[in-house]
Design a protein around this motif. Structure first.
Motif, PDB file in Angstrom:
ATOM      1  N   PHE A  43       0.835  -1.202   0.000  1.00 55.58           N
ATOM      2  CA  PHE A  43       0.000   0.000   0.000  1.00 55.58           C
ATOM      3  C   PHE A  43       0.873   1.257   0.000  1.00 55.58           C
ATOM      4  O   PHE A  43       1.872   1.322   0.733  1.00 55.58           O
ATOM      5  CB  PHE A  43      -0.878   0.050   1.254  1.00 55.58           C
ATOM      6  CG  PHE A  43      -1.963  -0.991   1.304  1.00 55.58           C
ATOM      7  CD1 PHE A  43      -3.234  -0.706   0.829  1.00 55.58           C
ATOM      8  CD2 PHE A  43      -1.716  -2.251   1.839  1.00 55.58           C
ATOM      9  CE1 PHE A  43      -4.243  -1.659   0.895  1.00 55.58           C
ATOM     10  CE2 PHE A  43      -2.713  -3.202   1.905  1.00 55.58           C
ATOM     11  CZ  PHE A  43      -3.982  -2.910   1.430  1.00 55.58           C
ATOM     12  N   VAL A  44       0.455   2.235  -0.801  1.00 49.83           N
ATOM     13  CA  VAL A  44       1.078   3.558  -0.750  1.00 49.83           C
ATOM     14  C   VAL A  44       0.176   4.435   0.098  1.00 49.83           C
ATOM     15  O   VAL A  44      -0.812   4.989  -0.388  1.00 49.83           O
ATOM     16  CB  VAL A  44       1.250   4.179  -2.153  1.00 49.83           C
ATOM     17  CG1 VAL A  44       1.950   5.544  -2.045  1.00 49.83           C
ATOM     18  CG2 VAL A  44       2.031   3.257  -3.067  1.00 49.83           C
ATOM     19  N   ILE A  45       0.473   4.536   1.378  1.00 53.14           N
ATOM     20  CA  ILE A  45      -0.325   5.384   2.268  1.00 53.14           C
ATOM     21  C   ILE A  45       0.588   6.030   3.308  1.00 53.14           C
ATOM     22  O   ILE A  45       1.683   5.544   3.589  1.00 53.14           O
ATOM     23  CB  ILE A  45      -1.440   4.600   3.000  1.00 53.14           C
ATOM     24  CG1 ILE A  45      -0.831   3.521   3.909  1.00 53.14           C
ATOM     25  CG2 ILE A  45      -2.442   4.002   2.034  1.00 53.14           C
ATOM     26  CD1 ILE A  45      -1.866   2.856   4.818  1.00 53.14           C
ATOM     27  N   ASP A  46       0.109   7.109   3.870  1.00 51.48           N
ATOM     28  CA  ASP A  46       0.807   7.777   4.965  1.00 51.48           C
ATOM     29  C   ASP A  46       0.289   7.168   6.274  1.00 51.48           C
ATOM     30  O   ASP A  46      -0.820   7.463   6.706  1.00 51.48           O
ATOM     31  CB  ASP A  46       0.529   9.288   4.915  1.00 51.48           C
ATOM     32  CG  ASP A  46       1.224  10.032   6.048  1.00 51.48           C
ATOM     33  OD1 ASP A  46       1.928   9.385   6.846  1.00 51.48           O
ATOM     34  OD2 ASP A  46       1.047  11.272   6.129  1.00 51.48           O
ATOM     35  N   ALA A  47       1.097   6.321   6.879  1.00 52.13           N
ATOM     36  CA  ALA A  47       0.652   5.604   8.077  1.00 52.13           C
ATOM     37  C   ALA A  47       0.487   6.508   9.284  1.00 52.13           C
ATOM     38  O   ALA A  47      -0.077   6.088  10.294  1.00 52.13           O
ATOM     39  CB  ALA A  47       1.634   4.483   8.392  1.00 52.13           C
ATOM     40  N   THR A  48       0.959   7.755   9.193  1.00 55.91           N
ATOM     41  CA  THR A  48       0.764   8.689  10.312  1.00 55.91           C
ATOM     42  C   THR A  48      -0.628   9.303  10.284  1.00 55.91           C
ATOM     43  O   THR A  48      -1.028   9.980  11.235  1.00 55.91           O
ATOM     44  CB  THR A  48       1.812   9.826  10.299  1.00 55.91           C
ATOM     45  OG1 THR A  48       1.638  10.628   9.112  1.00 55.91           O
ATOM     46  CG2 THR A  48       3.224   9.261  10.331  1.00 55.91           C
ATOM     47  N   ASP A  49      -1.355   9.060   9.191  1.00 56.58           N
ATOM     48  CA  ASP A  49      -2.728   9.548   9.054  1.00 56.58           C
ATOM     49  C   ASP A  49      -3.664   8.458   9.592  1.00 56.58           C
ATOM     50  O   ASP A  49      -3.712   7.354   9.061  1.00 56.58           O
ATOM     51  CB  ASP A  49      -3.031   9.836   7.587  1.00 56.58           C
ATOM     52  CG  ASP A  49      -4.424  10.410   7.376  1.00 56.58           C
ATOM     53  OD1 ASP A  49      -5.406   9.729   7.713  1.00 56.58           O
ATOM     54  OD2 ASP A  49      -4.517  11.546   6.869  1.00 56.58           O
ATOM     55  N   GLU A  50      -4.398   8.779  10.626  1.00 54.11           N
ATOM     56  CA  GLU A  50      -5.235   7.776  11.284  1.00 54.11           C
ATOM     57  C   GLU A  50      -6.252   7.160  10.342  1.00 54.11           C
ATOM     58  O   GLU A  50      -6.489   5.950  10.363  1.00 54.11           O
ATOM     59  CB  GLU A  50      -5.956   8.409  12.481  1.00 54.11           C
ATOM     60  CG  GLU A  50      -6.780   7.419  13.279  1.00 54.11           C
ATOM     61  CD  GLU A  50      -7.415   8.036  14.510  1.00 54.11           C
ATOM     62  OE1 GLU A  50      -8.143   7.313  15.218  1.00 54.11           O
ATOM     63  OE2 GLU A  50      -7.182   9.235  14.770  1.00 54.11           O
ATOM     64  N   GLN A  51      -6.839   7.967   9.494  1.00 51.04           N
ATOM     65  CA  GLN A  51      -7.846   7.455   8.565  1.00 51.04           C
ATOM     66  C   GLN A  51      -7.212   6.533   7.533  1.00 51.04           C
ATOM     67  O   GLN A  51      -7.759   5.480   7.200  1.00 51.04           O
ATOM     68  CB  GLN A  51      -8.564   8.614   7.873  1.00 51.04           C
ATOM     69  CG  GLN A  51      -9.753   8.173   7.019  1.00 51.04           C
ATOM     70  CD  GLN A  51     -10.554   9.356   6.497  1.00 51.04           C
ATOM     71  OE1 GLN A  51     -10.288  10.513   6.832  1.00 51.04           O
ATOM     72  NE2 GLN A  51     -11.545   9.071   5.664  1.00 51.04           N
ATOM     73  N   ALA A  52      -6.048   6.915   7.035  1.00 53.28           N
ATOM     74  CA  ALA A  52      -5.352   6.089   6.047  1.00 53.28           C
ATOM     75  C   ALA A  52      -4.931   4.758   6.668  1.00 53.28           C
ATOM     76  O   ALA A  52      -5.026   3.702   6.044  1.00 53.28           O
ATOM     77  CB  ALA A  52      -4.138   6.832   5.515  1.00 53.28           C
ATOM     78  N   LEU A  53      -4.474   4.809   7.909  1.00 49.62           N
ATOM     79  CA  LEU A  53      -4.035   3.603   8.604  1.00 49.62           C
ATOM     80  C   LEU A  53      -5.180   2.606   8.775  1.00 49.62           C
ATOM     81  O   LEU A  53      -4.965   1.393   8.830  1.00 49.62           O
ATOM     82  CB  LEU A  53      -3.453   3.987   9.967  1.00 49.62           C
ATOM     83  CG  LEU A  53      -2.625   2.944  10.716  1.00 49.62           C
ATOM     84  CD1 LEU A  53      -1.364   2.578   9.939  1.00 49.62           C
ATOM     85  CD2 LEU A  53      -2.250   3.457  12.095  1.00 49.62           C
ATOM     86  N   SER A  54      -6.390   3.115   8.816  1.00 52.74           N
ATOM     87  CA  SER A  54      -7.570   2.266   9.052  1.00 52.74           C
ATOM     88  C   SER A  54      -7.868   1.309   7.905  1.00 52.74           C
ATOM     89  O   SER A  54      -8.636   0.362   8.073  1.00 52.74           O
ATOM     90  CB  SER A  54      -8.796   3.147   9.323  1.00 52.74           C
ATOM     91  OG  SER A  54      -8.602   3.900  10.506  1.00 52.74           O
ATOM     92  N   VAL A  55      -7.271   1.551   6.729  1.00 49.99           N
ATOM     93  CA  VAL A  55      -7.535   0.647   5.593  1.00 49.99           C
ATOM     94  C   VAL A  55      -6.775  -0.670   5.749  1.00 49.99           C
ATOM     95  O   VAL A  55      -7.065  -1.635   5.044  1.00 49.99           O
ATOM     96  CB  VAL A  55      -7.162   1.313   4.240  1.00 49.99           C
ATOM     97  CG1 VAL A  55      -7.840   2.660   4.091  1.00 49.99           C
ATOM     98  CG2 VAL A  55      -5.655   1.452   4.085  1.00 49.99           C
ATOM     99  N   LEU A  56      -5.806  -0.711   6.673  1.00 53.68           N
ATOM    100  CA  LEU A  56      -5.007  -1.917   6.845  1.00 53.68           C
ATOM    101  C   LEU A  56      -5.689  -2.906   7.788  1.00 53.68           C
ATOM    102  O   LEU A  56      -6.332  -2.497   8.749  1.00 53.68           O
ATOM    103  CB  LEU A  56      -3.624  -1.559   7.415  1.00 53.68           C
ATOM    104  CG  LEU A  56      -2.775  -0.593   6.596  1.00 53.68           C
ATOM    105  CD1 LEU A  56      -1.509  -0.232   7.360  1.00 53.68           C
ATOM    106  CD2 LEU A  56      -2.426  -1.198   5.242  1.00 53.68           C
TER     107      LEU A  56
END
Length: 228
Positions: A47-60
């Motif tokens: 995944f290309v996501i910013d893991a410091t973003d809580e919402q983005a982290l939620s996709v994992l």
């Protein structure tokens, strides 16, 4: 086992690739697209996501894997924030990489399952090779105690075991010895085999290629190596 590795720099990339090669299911995560592109074909998902973003982290699938490894090292703030978010999301098994003592001290406050110190471990291994002059493998039991295996230096060959004074002088416990033996098969061909000697008589002599396995404090190993 299933792993999520957050941070695919040099350390995270090798970790993901090696775990995947051993048959584990690995999900890689990084905000830099080129890093994800370089490994996406070698692991299960990336995944290309910013893991410091809580919402983005939620996709994992954070709670559907065995271990989440935060391999971020260079960005201290990002590492701490990601760990904090994982704890907030009640992820049970978190490993995190620490690049120095301060980083490690902060991570310890989160009561993580394991804090990884690859730079420290690699530096110690190099020092042992340069200073001791032989290959050293170590297993860290805790911050003070290690199990260490090393090939005896050539100058040890022919010495009696009791001449090292490992226990009395250096407070190191000799657990065993890995010895190389030459045998001949039914065709008369010489073959090399390794055997483990758990109980060494004091009048036993060291042979070329012998590997000692010892247990003790790292500081005592340092004193032992200095004495050599």
């Amino acid at each position: 086992m299933k792993y999520i590795i957050i941070g695919l720099g040099n350390y995270g990339h090798v970790l993901a690739e090696e775990l995947s090669a051993l048959g584990h299911e690995v999900i890689g995560v990084d905000m830099i697209e080129s890093r994800v592109e370089s490994i996406k074909d070698k692991i299960a998902t990336a995944f290309v996501i910013d893991a410091t973003d809580e919402q983005a982290l939620s996709v994992l699938p954070l709670n559907n894997v065995d271990i989440v490894i935060v391999a971020i090292g260079e960005n201290f703030g990002a590492s701490i924030r990601v760990v904090a978010l994982l704890k907030q999301k009640k992820v049970e098994h978190i490993y995190a990489r620490a690049i120095d003592g301060v980083h490690k001290a902060v991570l310890e406050a989160f009561s993580l399952e394991k804090i990884l110190t690859p730079e420290e471990d690699a530096a110690r291994t190099l020092v042992q090779l340069l200073d001791f002059g032989t290959k050293v493998e170590s297993f860290k039991v805790d911050d003070n105690y290690y199990v260490v295996k090393f090939v005896i230096p050539e100058k040890f060959v022919g010495y009696f075991v009791n001449e090292l004074n490992l226990d009395e002088e250096f407070h190191l416990k000799l657990i065993g010895l890995k010895r190389v033996n030459t045998i001949k098969n039914c065709l008369g061909i010489s073959l090399t085999e390794h055997s483990i000697v758990n109980a060494l008589p004091e009048d036993a002599k060291f042979r070329p290629g012998d590997e000692l396995v010892c247990y003790g404090k790292y500081s005592d190993f340092q004193n032992f190596w200095k004495a050599l």
